[in-house]
Design an enzyme around this catalytic site. Structure first.
Site, PDB file in Angstrom:
ATOM      1  N   HIS A  33      66.821  62.902 -30.952  1.00  0.00           N
ATOM      2  CA  HIS A  33      65.419  63.132 -30.553  1.00  0.00           C
ATOM      3  C   HIS A  33      64.923  64.474 -31.088  1.00  0.00           C
ATOM      4  O   HIS A  33      63.793  64.576 -31.573  1.00  0.00           O
ATOM      5  CB  HIS A  33      65.287  63.184 -29.024  1.00  0.00           C
ATOM      6  CG  HIS A  33      65.676  61.932 -28.308  1.00  0.00           C
ATOM      7  ND1 HIS A  33      66.835  61.825 -27.568  1.00  0.00           N
ATOM      8  CD2 HIS A  33      65.047  60.738 -28.206  1.00  0.00           C
ATOM      9  CE1 HIS A  33      66.902  60.622 -27.033  1.00  0.00           C
ATOM     10  NE2 HIS A  33      65.834  59.942 -27.402  1.00  0.00           N
ATOM     11  N   SER A 186      72.900  58.109 -29.273  1.00  0.00           N
ATOM     12  CA  SER A 186      72.077  57.277 -28.386  1.00  0.00           C
ATOM     13  C   SER A 186      72.297  57.740 -26.962  1.00  0.00           C
ATOM     14  O   SER A 186      73.410  58.151 -26.595  1.00  0.00           O
ATOM     15  CB  SER A 186      72.519  55.811 -28.515  1.00  0.00           C
ATOM     16  OG  SER A 186      72.072  55.072 -27.399  1.00  0.00           O
TER      17      SER A 186
END
Ligand code: PAF
Length: 285
Positions: A33, A186
């Site tokens: 991210h 993830s």
């Protein structure tokens, strides 16, 4: 860094800017991210990150309740990465009444692969992303949104939505960040036990091997895509995985690739469960 909860507060905060660069997330932020945020920053005059775990994109048996929520750590990471505004609506801000108007993507793109195993997933994604886009970009001339390439099909569905609704938004793709052993980063990796974490790299390896075998078979004039995909599924099953799909598709429309499709235009996509954790990955080739 400003933290806002409601759509009116967000619009007010953004009224001083002209070109937001936006990264939507469900929180539990990791390096993947943050690399999207770093990519977004130079593309606009204000960087906005949303954190919202979107109930609409989870099936009843999925992990909505247990999805990791790490608010303080997320804010620290975003502050250190130079995010300007965090939009973190409560469920009552985002869905003050049941969201009965929904964005239904093209079933040819959205009901295959992930959509086959998670029915309604992309309707939930498109509905929240459209709502987030309207919150961030309404009243703006243009803007930029960055999505990770790890969710390959999601990126394609969002691109089609932006194109067909003529939204004034450039969609940028962020490269997948990987651990040293190749496992794609993830939030769901946190669910893996130490033994599962050691095994998890096998998904990326299986996609690499499938791509290599596909290219070799095509070059030899002996391509049997179904057999190659079946071998890949069997090999993962033999290691204790429960794969949903491992498949070679055309990048253009995610339809099955044939010998007429040249390497350089293809993507191998996979989703498989290891214990109770479902992982997805992909490899362009
Ligand atoms: O990729 C995600 O984290 C989510 O699907 C998104 C785009 C934030 C929508 O909830």
């Amino acid at each position: 860094m400003l933290i806002v909860r409601t759509i009116p507060e967000l619009r007010q905060a953004l009224s001083a800017y002209h070109r937001p660069a936006f990264v939507p997330t469900m929180g539990n932020l990791h390096e993947g991210h943050l690399s999207l945020v770093r990519q977004a920053k130079p593309l606009g005059d204000v960087t906005v990150v949303s954190i919202f775990v979107n109930r609409l994109q989870f099936l009843p048996h999925e992990d909505f309740d247990s999805y990791p929520r790490t608010w303080e750590a997320d804010c620290d990471k975003l502050r250190a990465t130079g995010c300007d505004i965090v939009f973190a609506p409560r469920e009552s801000d985002m869905y003050p009444e049941p969201q009965t108007f929904k964005v239904h993507p093209d079933p040819r793109l959205a009901d295959i692969l992930e959509g086959q195993f998670r029915p309604g997933f992309f309707t939930g994604v498109c509905t929240v992303v459209m709502k987030l886009f309207l919150a961030v970009f309404f009243g703006q001339r243009a803007g930029v949104a960055v999505f990770g390439q790890k969710d390959y099909q999601q990126l394609m569905v969002i691109r089609q939505m932006v194109r067909q609704f003529a939204l004034p938004i450039e969609v940028h793709a962020g490269q997948t960040c990987r651990a040293e052993d190749g496992l794609a980063l993830s939030s769901r990796n946190h669910y893996l036990s130490p033994a599962e974490r050691a095994e998890a790299k096998a998904l990326a390896a299986a996609l690499r091997q499938l791509a290599e075998r596909w290219c070799a078979a095509r070059a030899a004039g002996a391509l049997d895509a179904a057999a190659l995909e079946q071998d890949a599924l069997d090999a993962l099953r033999a290691r204790g995985w429960q794969p949903d799909y491992l498949t070679v598709r055309r990048r253009s429309d995610l339809q099955p690739a044939t010998a007429a499709d040249a390497p350089g235009t293809l993507v191998a996509l996979g989703a498989a469960r290891l214990g109770s954790t479902r992982l997805i990955d992909n490899l362009e080739f």
